[in-house]
Enzyme design. Structure first.
Site, PDB file in Angstrom:
ATOM      1  N   ALA A  67       0.873  -1.172   0.000  1.00 21.47           N
ATOM      2  CA  ALA A  67       0.000   0.000   0.000  1.00 21.47           C
ATOM      3  C   ALA A  67       0.912   1.224   0.000  1.00 21.47           C
ATOM      4  O   ALA A  67       2.064   1.142   0.434  1.00 21.47           O
ATOM      5  CB  ALA A  67      -0.868  -0.007   1.246  1.00 21.47           C
ATOM      6  N   GLY A 112       0.560  -4.976   0.786  1.00 16.68           N
ATOM      7  CA  GLY A 112      -0.627  -5.033  -0.080  1.00 16.68           C
ATOM      8  C   GLY A 112      -0.375  -5.748  -1.396  1.00 16.68           C
ATOM      9  O   GLY A 112      -1.312  -6.262  -2.021  1.00 16.68           O
ATOM     10  N   GLU A 115      -0.765  -9.295  -0.602  1.00 18.80           N
ATOM     11  CA  GLU A 115      -2.206  -9.495  -0.382  1.00 18.80           C
ATOM     12  C   GLU A 115      -2.980  -9.515  -1.708  1.00 18.80           C
ATOM     13  O   GLU A 115      -3.909 -10.290  -1.871  1.00 18.80           O
ATOM     14  CB  GLU A 115      -2.750  -8.392   0.542  1.00 18.80           C
ATOM     15  CG  GLU A 115      -2.226  -8.535   1.966  1.00 18.80           C
ATOM     16  CD  GLU A 115      -2.559  -7.330   2.824  1.00 18.80           C
ATOM     17  OE1 GLU A 115      -2.080  -6.218   2.511  1.00 18.80           O
ATOM     18  OE2 GLU A 115      -3.308  -7.489   3.801  1.00 18.80           O
ATOM     19  N   GLU A 135       4.350  -5.259   7.475  1.00 14.86           N
ATOM     20  CA  GLU A 135       3.583  -4.187   8.121  1.00 14.86           C
ATOM     21  C   GLU A 135       4.004  -3.894   9.554  1.00 14.86           C
ATOM     22  O   GLU A 135       3.962  -2.756  10.006  1.00 14.86           O
ATOM     23  CB  GLU A 135       2.071  -4.509   8.095  1.00 14.86           C
ATOM     24  CG  GLU A 135       1.412  -4.342   6.743  1.00 14.86           C
ATOM     25  CD  GLU A 135       1.550  -5.552   5.830  1.00 14.86           C
ATOM     26  OE1 GLU A 135       2.304  -6.483   6.166  1.00 14.86           O
ATOM     27  OE2 GLU A 135       0.892  -5.552   4.772  1.00 14.86           O
TER      28      GLU A 135
HETATM   29  N1  COA Z   1       4.611   3.102  -0.639  1.00 12.74           N
HETATM   30  C1  COA Z   1       5.023   4.269  -1.185  1.00 12.74           C
HETATM   31  N2  COA Z   1       6.138   4.387  -1.893  1.00 12.74           N
HETATM   32  C2  COA Z   1       6.894   3.304  -2.063  1.00 12.74           C
HETATM   33  C3  COA Z   1       6.552   2.052  -1.532  1.00 12.74           C
HETATM   34  C4  COA Z   1       5.349   1.988  -0.779  1.00 12.74           C
HETATM   35  N3  COA Z   1       4.918   0.848  -0.249  1.00 12.74           N
HETATM   36  N4  COA Z   1       7.498   1.151  -1.852  1.00 12.74           N
HETATM   37  C5  COA Z   1       8.418   1.830  -2.587  1.00 12.74           C
HETATM   38  N5  COA Z   1       8.040   3.113  -2.722  1.00 12.74           N
HETATM   39  C6  COA Z   1       8.748   4.177  -3.439  1.00 12.74           C
HETATM   40  C7  COA Z   1       9.966   4.694  -2.657  1.00 12.74           C
HETATM   41  O1  COA Z   1       9.571   5.641  -1.688  1.00 12.74           O
HETATM   42  C8  COA Z   1      10.781   5.289  -3.781  1.00 12.74           C
HETATM   43  O2  COA Z   1      10.227   6.518  -4.143  1.00 12.74           O
HETATM   44  P1  COA Z   1      11.183   7.809  -4.379  1.00 12.74           P
HETATM   45  O3  COA Z   1      12.085   7.417  -5.530  1.00 12.74           O
HETATM   46  O4  COA Z   1      10.235   8.920  -4.720  1.00 12.74           O
HETATM   47  O5  COA Z   1      11.956   8.005  -3.111  1.00 12.74           O
HETATM   48  C9  COA Z   1      10.523   4.329  -4.941  1.00 12.74           C
HETATM   49  O6  COA Z   1       9.300   3.676  -4.638  1.00 12.74           O
HETATM   50  C10 COA Z   1      11.605   3.283  -5.116  1.00 12.74           C
HETATM   51  O7  COA Z   1      11.744   2.584  -3.891  1.00 12.74           O
HETATM   52  P2  COA Z   1      13.146   2.419  -3.119  1.00 12.74           P
HETATM   53  O8  COA Z   1      12.856   2.174  -1.677  1.00 12.74           O
HETATM   54  O9  COA Z   1      14.059   3.536  -3.446  1.00 12.74           O
HETATM   55  O10 COA Z   1      13.697   1.075  -3.819  1.00 12.74           O
HETATM   56  P3  COA Z   1      14.719   0.023  -3.201  1.00 12.74           P
HETATM   57  O11 COA Z   1      15.114  -0.865  -4.318  1.00 12.74           O
HETATM   58  O12 COA Z   1      15.787   0.708  -2.437  1.00 12.74           O
HETATM   59  O13 COA Z   1      13.849  -0.835  -2.133  1.00 12.74           O
HETATM   60  C11 COA Z   1      11.894  -2.028  -1.351  1.00 12.74           C
HETATM   61  C12 COA Z   1      12.783  -1.629  -2.573  1.00 12.74           C
HETATM   62  C13 COA Z   1      10.659  -2.732  -1.899  1.00 12.74           C
HETATM   63  C14 COA Z   1      12.682  -2.955  -0.421  1.00 12.74           C
HETATM   64  C15 COA Z   1      11.501  -0.752  -0.574  1.00 12.74           C
HETATM   65  O14 COA Z   1      10.966   0.198  -1.490  1.00 12.74           O
HETATM   66  C16 COA Z   1      10.482  -0.972   0.508  1.00 12.74           C
HETATM   67  O15 COA Z   1      10.818  -1.479   1.577  1.00 12.74           O
HETATM   68  N6  COA Z   1       9.208  -0.545   0.266  1.00 12.74           N
HETATM   69  C17 COA Z   1       8.146  -0.613   1.246  1.00 12.74           C
HETATM   70  C18 COA Z   1       7.669  -2.023   1.434  1.00 12.74           C
HETATM   71  C19 COA Z   1       6.593  -2.079   2.503  1.00 12.74           C
HETATM   72  O16 COA Z   1       6.828  -1.836   3.670  1.00 12.74           O
HETATM   73  N7  COA Z   1       5.379  -2.416   2.068  1.00 12.74           N
HETATM   74  C20 COA Z   1       4.267  -2.562   2.945  1.00 12.74           C
HETATM   75  C21 COA Z   1       3.504  -1.311   3.055  1.00 12.74           C
HETATM   76  S1  COA Z   1       2.126  -1.502   4.150  1.00 12.74           S
END
Ligand code: COA
Length: 260
Positions: A67, A112, A115, A135
């Site tokens: 999400a 999400g 999910e 989460e």
């Molecule tokens: N919501 C909003 N933005 C998100 C996102 C999310 N769940 N997951 C990734 N993004 C965005 C990042 O903020 C970043 O945006 P920016 O370039 O404007 O800063 C972009 O997507 C790229 O992500 P980034 O974190 O730089 O890539 P990465 O390769 O370093 O890491 C992940 C990849 C998936 C490990 C990392 O993005 C992450 O942990 N995301 C969240 C996962 C999460 O907790 N999901 C559950 C949410 S309830």
């Protein structure tokens, strides 16, 4: 088909390929994506040209990274419940679609995203796919059905482990746990999903819808899935497709199902 701002749609051979198109945010599910997913699934229900669906994410890196966390800040309890309820509505609609829906998981499927994949009927993962429900790292629990569907798919013990450790697992591990049906080479992912969904849509559509309904009856409170199966078997034998399927077998020819 309608045009969407966060989804790409492509309909061919009766198969609708839905691509979540926010690559710069790793296809995170913001309110617009959720609203558009709801609308496109309504189209799946109502458009007779659509026989089956594949859902995937844009780009080489992510199916859906969760999400959209940027929409979480400052939420009240009521807003939190409304957000979760909305996600449940849309994902339930995916799950209860009588037309088969496959998740083609092409990278991160976190929160999400995991999910969403679990709400689909079948999950095929590319070798680089990664799954997790992180989460608790954010101080919340999954809100789009994750605690329930993960437990249904992989059992209580492993589900609790993944939900409490927030661990991310790779595609091979996800397959071992039963979270995904198969792991395939990344370049072949969509073609393999298409072949599988074409195989399914070549069966009697009414029977496919009733398989889905009958399997999910197992998970519905107060419903005996065995009774549901008896009821739905009875309904299937009244269809023209059943007459066609049995005649085709006896006449040693391919059945020509009409979905009736
Ligand atoms: N919501 C909003 N933005 C998100 C996102 C999310 N769940 N997951 C990734 N993004 C965005 C990042 O903020 C970043 O945006 P920016 O370039 O404007 O800063 C972009 O997507 C790229 O992500 P980034 O974190 O730089 O890539 P990465 O390769 O370093 O890491 C992940 C990849 C998936 C490990 C990392 O993005 C992450 O942990 N995301 C969240 C996962 C999460 O907790 N999901 C559950 C949410 S309830």
């Amino acid at each position: 088909m309608k045009q969407y701002s966060t989804l790409l749609t492509e309909l061919s051979d009766g198969i609708l390929l839905i691509t979540i198109n926010r690559e710069d945010k790793l296809n995170a599910l913001n309110k617009t994506v959720i609203a558009e997913l709801s609308d496109v699934i309504d189209e799946v229900y109502s458009n007779a040209e659509i026989k089956g669906v594949i859902i995937t994410g844009k780009g080489p890196k992510a199916f859906v990274a969760g999400a959209d966390i940027s929409e979480f800040k400052g939420m009240t309890e009521e807003e939190g419940k409304a957000l979760a309820r909305r996600g449940h509505e849309v994902f339930d609609k995916i799950e209860m679609s009588g037309k088969p829906i496959i998740a083609a998981v092409n990278g991160f499927a976190l929160g999400g995203g995991c999910e969403l994949a679990m709400a689909c009927h079948i999950r095929i993962a590319s070798e680089n796919a990664k799954f997790g429900q992180p989460e608790v790292k954010l101080g919340i629990i999954p809100g789009y059905g994750g605690t329930q569907r993960l437990t249904q798919l992989i059992g209580k013990g492993k589900a609790l482990e993944l939900l409490m450790t927030a661990d991310t697992i790779d595609a091979t591990c996800a397959e071992k746990l039963g979270l995904v049906n198969d792991v395939v080479q990344t370049v072949e992912l969509i073609d393999i999903c298409k072949a599988m969904i074409l195989k399914i849509t070549g069966m009697a559509p009414y029977a496919i819808a009733k398989v889905i309904e009958s399997v999910y009856a197992h998970f519905k409170d107060g419903i005996d899935g065995f009774d549901t199966e008896i009821e739905l078997f009875g309904k299937c034998v009244t269809t023209t497709d059943f007459a066609e399927g049995t005649s085709a077998f006896l006449e040693k020819r391919k059945a020509n199902f009409k979905g009736q």
